[in-house]
Design a protein around this motif. Structure first.
Motif, PDB file in Angstrom:
ATOM      1  N   SER A  44      74.921  43.678  50.687  1.00 55.94           N
ATOM      2  CA  SER A  44      73.862  43.795  51.441  1.00 55.94           C
ATOM      3  C   SER A  44      72.885  42.976  50.648  1.00 55.94           C
ATOM      4  CB  SER A  44      73.355  45.219  51.638  1.00 55.94           C
ATOM      5  OG  SER A  44      74.290  45.832  52.063  1.00 55.94           O
ATOM      6  N   LYS A  45      72.787  43.079  49.361  1.00 59.74           N
ATOM      7  CA  LYS A  45      71.699  42.372  48.268  1.00 59.74           C
ATOM      8  C   LYS A  45      71.802  40.930  48.458  1.00 59.74           C
ATOM      9  CE  LYS A  45      71.581  42.440  43.795  1.00 59.74           C
ATOM     10  NZ  LYS A  45      71.715  43.145  42.610  1.00 59.74           N
ATOM     11  N   LEU A  46      73.307  40.424  48.449  1.00 61.99           N
ATOM     12  CA  LEU A  46      73.740  38.908  48.547  1.00 61.99           C
ATOM     13  C   LEU A  46      73.545  38.506  49.920  1.00 61.99           C
ATOM     14  CD1 LEU A  46      76.714  38.926  46.163  1.00 61.99           C
ATOM     15  CD2 LEU A  46      74.583  38.194  45.604  1.00 61.99           C
ATOM     16  N   ARG A  47      73.453  39.588  50.719  1.00 62.82           N
ATOM     17  CA  ARG A  47      73.385  38.919  52.395  1.00 62.82           C
ATOM     18  C   ARG A  47      74.806  38.334  52.665  1.00 62.82           C
ATOM     19  NH1 ARG A  47      67.293  37.242  53.652  1.00 62.82           N
ATOM     20  NH2 ARG A  47      66.428  39.333  52.929  1.00 62.82           N
ATOM     21  N   SER A  48      75.946  38.888  51.981  1.00 60.58           N
ATOM     22  CA  SER A  48      77.142  38.201  52.385  1.00 60.58           C
ATOM     23  C   SER A  48      77.736  38.448  53.473  1.00 60.58           C
ATOM     24  CB  SER A  48      78.111  38.526  50.990  1.00 60.58           C
ATOM     25  OG  SER A  48      79.472  38.128  51.348  1.00 60.58           O
ATOM     26  N   PRO A  49      78.531  37.676  54.135  1.00 56.83           N
ATOM     27  CA  PRO A  49      79.201  37.884  55.393  1.00 56.83           C
ATOM     28  C   PRO A  49      80.394  38.634  55.094  1.00 56.83           C
ATOM     29  CG  PRO A  49      79.260  35.540  54.913  1.00 56.83           C
ATOM     30  CD  PRO A  49      78.634  36.274  53.633  1.00 56.83           C
ATOM     31  N   ILE A  50      80.937  38.837  54.134  1.00 58.46           N
ATOM     32  CA  ILE A  50      82.414  39.274  53.870  1.00 58.46           C
ATOM     33  C   ILE A  50      82.431  40.519  54.629  1.00 58.46           C
ATOM     34  CG2 ILE A  50      82.714  38.022  51.780  1.00 58.46           C
ATOM     35  CD1 ILE A  50      82.904  40.922  50.655  1.00 58.46           C
ATOM     36  N   PRO A  51      83.653  40.742  55.485  1.00 58.64           N
ATOM     37  CA  PRO A  51      84.074  41.837  56.075  1.00 58.64           C
ATOM     38  C   PRO A  51      84.551  43.079  54.953  1.00 58.64           C
ATOM     39  CG  PRO A  51      85.481  40.165  56.868  1.00 58.64           C
ATOM     40  CD  PRO A  51      84.716  39.744  55.781  1.00 58.64           C
ATOM     41  N   LEU A  52      83.682  43.907  54.982  1.00 63.79           N
ATOM     42  CA  LEU A  52      83.877  45.181  53.691  1.00 63.79           C
ATOM     43  C   LEU A  52      84.405  46.547  54.320  1.00 63.79           C
ATOM     44  CD1 LEU A  52      83.523  46.435  51.158  1.00 63.79           C
ATOM     45  CD2 LEU A  52      80.944  46.454  51.669  1.00 63.79           C
ATOM     46  N   ILE A  53      85.442  47.077  53.955  1.00 60.32           N
ATOM     47  CA  ILE A  53      85.320  48.310  54.470  1.00 60.32           C
ATOM     48  C   ILE A  53      85.326  49.275  53.120  1.00 60.32           C
ATOM     49  CG2 ILE A  53      87.061  50.088  55.475  1.00 60.32           C
ATOM     50  CD1 ILE A  53      86.830  47.612  57.466  1.00 60.32           C
ATOM     51  N   GLU A 102      79.400  40.946  42.149  1.00 67.48           N
ATOM     52  CA  GLU A 102      78.877  40.124  42.718  1.00 67.48           C
ATOM     53  C   GLU A 102      79.927  38.796  42.960  1.00 67.48           C
ATOM     54  OE1 GLU A 102      75.350  38.678  41.292  1.00 67.48           O
ATOM     55  OE2 GLU A 102      74.143  40.718  41.863  1.00 67.48           O
ATOM     56  N   ARG A 103      80.492  38.528  41.816  1.00 67.07           N
ATOM     57  CA  ARG A 103      81.595  37.515  41.830  1.00 67.07           C
ATOM     58  C   ARG A 103      82.781  37.598  42.660  1.00 67.07           C
ATOM     59  NH1 ARG A 103      83.264  36.457  36.004  1.00 67.07           N
ATOM     60  NH2 ARG A 103      84.177  34.661  37.036  1.00 67.07           N
ATOM     61  N   LEU A 104      83.085  39.008  42.867  1.00 69.59           N
ATOM     62  CA  LEU A 104      84.335  39.362  43.491  1.00 69.59           C
ATOM     63  C   LEU A 104      84.134  39.207  45.164  1.00 69.59           C
ATOM     64  CD1 LEU A 104      85.125  42.995  41.602  1.00 69.59           C
ATOM     65  CD2 LEU A 104      86.927  40.659  41.696  1.00 69.59           C
ATOM     66  N   VAL A 105      82.725  39.602  45.472  1.00 69.56           N
ATOM     67  CA  VAL A 105      82.191  39.161  46.633  1.00 69.56           C
ATOM     68  C   VAL A 105      81.933  37.837  47.054  1.00 69.56           C
ATOM     69  CG1 VAL A 105      80.129  39.311  48.383  1.00 69.56           C
ATOM     70  CG2 VAL A 105      80.878  41.215  46.895  1.00 69.56           C
ATOM     71  N   LYS A 106      81.813  36.920  46.046  1.00 71.58           N
ATOM     72  CA  LYS A 106      82.075  35.483  46.322  1.00 71.58           C
ATOM     73  C   LYS A 106      83.394  34.977  46.544  1.00 71.58           C
ATOM     74  CE  LYS A 106      77.489  34.569  46.035  1.00 71.58           C
ATOM     75  NZ  LYS A 106      77.009  34.144  47.046  1.00 71.58           N
ATOM     76  N   LEU A 107      84.268  35.753  45.971  1.00 68.66           N
ATOM     77  CA  LEU A 107      85.611  35.249  45.863  1.00 68.66           C
ATOM     78  C   LEU A 107      86.094  35.517  47.144  1.00 68.66           C
ATOM     79  CD1 LEU A 107      88.452  35.405  43.064  1.00 68.66           C
ATOM     80  CD2 LEU A 107      88.658  36.841  45.438  1.00 68.66           C
ATOM     81  N   CYS A 108      85.811  36.770  47.832  1.00 71.28           N
ATOM     82  CA  CYS A 108      86.199  36.980  49.322  1.00 71.28           C
ATOM     83  C   CYS A 108      85.691  36.193  49.992  1.00 71.28           C
ATOM     84  CB  CYS A 108      85.914  38.529  49.492  1.00 71.28           C
ATOM     85  SG  CYS A 108      86.631  39.613  48.438  1.00 71.28           S
TER      86      CYS A 108
END
Lengths: 475, 475
Positions: free
Chosen positions: B278-287, B239-245
């Protein structure tokens, strides 16, 4: 968070164009979906994909060679030989056993350069074809020819002042890959009036022009038999091309994937560049590409192919090896496909008769269909079509009436793309406009494959469409 | 004619390094050839390739899953269902029939993005795994994960001021591909003392340092489970890595090819980044990358894989599609492999019991072998080894005595490469030195796979070699 947008990407990617699977092909897929709706009002009942040399595609009629598939099935599940005794011919059983003994499992990564045992067979095939030695150490198995071409171009091109001589018309893999690696395409024109012949003089002047512009010609691409033209080079032209590469220190990239697609073997035989270079004892660096996707094999989905390096130093071979090793290995089932292609059954083998019957039938139907289509297209007003002696395609020239050109420009389309889109919408036939392959300014063409069964009905549709088009837009 | 020399090639190629198939692996092949000579005087009777995660390689013992190979054989030669009645379980017959109905022929090029029917199954697999929706339009089938990683890096990198955050140690595909495309690797260090954990703080400071140097961090590579470390991320770190992105507008490249290689599912489960985003509803581009090569599937030679795009716009998806279309399509047998991986037999299906037995056995042997090897290595003087909860590897740290370091430098070798070369020459065991994956200055490691049968004998050899090495060069 800024979303990822195209302008954040490598701009070279934006310049890549690949018409064979471009706008027309995407629209064809949409129409195919539409046809599934029983209430559709489309004026045709099937979409015919004549845009791509994909002989085993649904709706086309090139059947896989039984021998190929038997070897493939038995290497996938070797226990079948015992579980289904008598189902596989004994030569297939022996072949599969020998391959598995060498490879171990089809599920293991192989040598990055390709399975050594299979490379030996490729070298034997080349030696028998040409009458000159071939060394398995110089052969790299690949995932189709495209993977090899793309790798070599990525290694040769350093930046925008490095160029590669490309025939016009060409198979757009070349310009697409050059765009990706920021290289300069140096076009040379094939001569339609003389059956799409290759003129050494026009290549020579393309070299001079490039050099004058500060572009260094690093390689010459020759597609023989031609794509999209189907033309075949004669040996004396090939000799002169080799001399030209020698004089200018140019690497020759010989795309020979259609070497088995010959419609008139007696008058139009195939000679490999490897043979010509060997005969002349020329020192030019030559990379020759072949594939399981074309010929009577037609195993496109298998992604099998190879390239042979001639006059390439150990150091450069080591660099090629390093680059392919990053991708680990070509698909093993593709490598086995290459083995079956270069080691077909021989007269006397249990599988020979069926193999002969299947391959003869495919050769015959391609040759006859190509002739019929070329003749019928040629008879149309405003259409001229070279009757190609090789490959899988025709590349007719069409005169597009000024009114149609105007209508096209209004839609922001090239006139030949406009023609091809209308052809698709009215008949369900998908071809690729000449602008995807290149053509002289003011000329218009399209490429179509000679793979569709029911050639009479097919050509009738092309004819009717063309006559309606001319009637609508004037001659 | 000037011959083609390395200095005429794209200099980026010269900078590419890929140790997994580098000097050690090439030497191992030479030794394997030498063993064939009955008069050889080598101190071992087999070469053991522990350099590469290739579970079905000769000499290793991961057997292919029967269900996979049955489906593969039947799609290669569909007539077998009738020719060998009763040989294939009915669920395999039904599966193959369904696939062939969709695909037509395995020998035809497929949709460039991958067969739509198979992409639907991938999406279902992801939905069941994560509990969040997945769209087949966002999935691209590939020739193994490497092909997808290489494509994405080529699209993201414009030049030397574009960087990608890479874990150290890392799987060298990342630095090799960055070198090829002239991008800047931005290293961040994993923490060995806490089981190779990922520190968000260390990534944050790597971002700051890069930006200070004028390098733009475009993407963050996370390998989970880790390669070479085998470490598993916990969800809060993810989760913290997603926030960083999110904060730095960075694309997340999630290499999740070892997601099925879990040795302690209860204490160390796998959570996908797709689920976290998906859980965080984060907008980060993820591959997110996956593959048929690892897990209990282990079908490396098949070259099957996929990547899923999350939060990637239609425009960018269209560009990815264009790029894959130039290569025509991924190998169809690899695509069928992906289908079998994401749709294994279910309880009650005729093939289920055998599938369960085979996959359970593979999981069990990998888990037990990893523990035994880690424990025994840890007990050696000057060796410490994290007992990895996932993937196929161990990455022990070794103290290399000063005298050995000196001997290595004299030969122009890294100390760990010197150690690994001696290990190969004395025992026939081929590992990859840590310098191929990256490590802190002054530390030395090697990566070995946990795939070799006869773990006792194998570890005995490692032990004996290490003790001799220490005896020779001092502690």
């Amino acid at each position: 968070m800024r979303p990822l947008t195209p302008d954040a990407l490598n701009p070279a990617i934006l310049n890549v164009q690949y018409a064979v699977r471009g706008e027309l092909a995407i629209r064809a897929e949409q129409l195919r979906d539409k046809l599934k709706d029983p209430s559709n009002t489309l004026p045709f009942d099937k979409v015919i994909s004549s845009n791509i040399g994909n002989p085993q595609q649904k709706g086309l009629d090139q059947k896989p060679i039984t021998f190929f598939r038997q070897v493939a099935a038995l290497t996938e599940w070797p226990a079948l030989a015992d579980l289904a005794p008598g189902v596989f011919p004994p030569d297939v059983v022996a072949r599969a056993k020998e391959l598995i003994q060498e490879i171990g499992s089809i599920g293991a990564y192989s040598h990055s350069q390709g399975i050594p045992f299979i490379r030996q067979h490729v070298a034997q095939f080349i030696e028998e074809r040409d009458g000159f030695p071939s060394d398995p150490a110089n052969i790299f198995l690949t995932a189709g020819a495209s993977a090899g071409v793309s790798l070599l171009i990525s290694m040769l091109i350093t930046g925008p002042t490095d160029g590669i001589l490309i025939p016009i018309p060409q198979y757009p893999l070349y310009t697409a890959t050059l765009a990706q690696y920021n290289g300069a395409p140096i076009p040379y024109y094939l001569d339609e009036a003389s059956g799409w012949s290759t003129s050494v003089e026009s290549i020579e002047s393309a070299v001079q022009e490039a050099v004058a512009k500060g572009i260094k010609p690093k390689a010459l691409v020759i597609i023989n038999p031609g794509n999209p033209t189907g033309a075949l080079l004669d040996e004396s032209t090939q000799e002169r091309l080799v001399k030209l590469c020698e004089e200018h220190s140019i690497v020759l990239l010989a795309d020979e994937v259609y070497q088995a697609n010959l419609h008139h073997r007696d008058t139009h035989p195939f000679t490999s560049f490897k043979k010509v270079v060997s005969k002349l004892r020329s020192p030019i660096p030559l990379i020759s590409f072949h594939s399981t996707s074309k010929g009577v094999t037609g195993e496109c989905g298998r992604r099998g192919g190879y390239f042979e390096c001639t006059n390439i130093s150990e150091q450069v071979l080591a660099l090629i090896y390093k680059m392919v090793s990053v991708g680990l290995c070509p698909p093993v089932s593709g490598q086995i496909g290459v083995d079956s292609m270069v080691r077909p059954p021989k007269a006397g083998d249990p599988s020979y008769d069926l193999w002969k019957q299947e391959t003869d039938a495919t050769h015959a139907v391609l040759a006859s269909r190509t002739s019929i289509m070329a003749e019928r297209l040629n008879a149309l007003p405003g259409v001229s079509c070279v009757n190609s002696p090789g490959a899988l395609y025709l590349y007719p020239q069409i005169i597009i009436p000024p009114k149609a050109q105007e209508a096209a420009r209004k839609l922001g389309k090239e006139p030949d793309a406009f023609y091809a889109l209308q052809l698709l919408d009215k008949t369900g036939i998908c071809v690729v406009p000449g602008s995807g392959f290149g053509q002289k300014a003011g000329e218009w063409h399209y490429r179509l494959t000679c793979l569709c069964p029911g050639v009479e009905e097919y050509v009738n549709k092309l004819e009717q469409f063309h006559l309606d088009f001319v009637a609508t837009y004037g001659a």
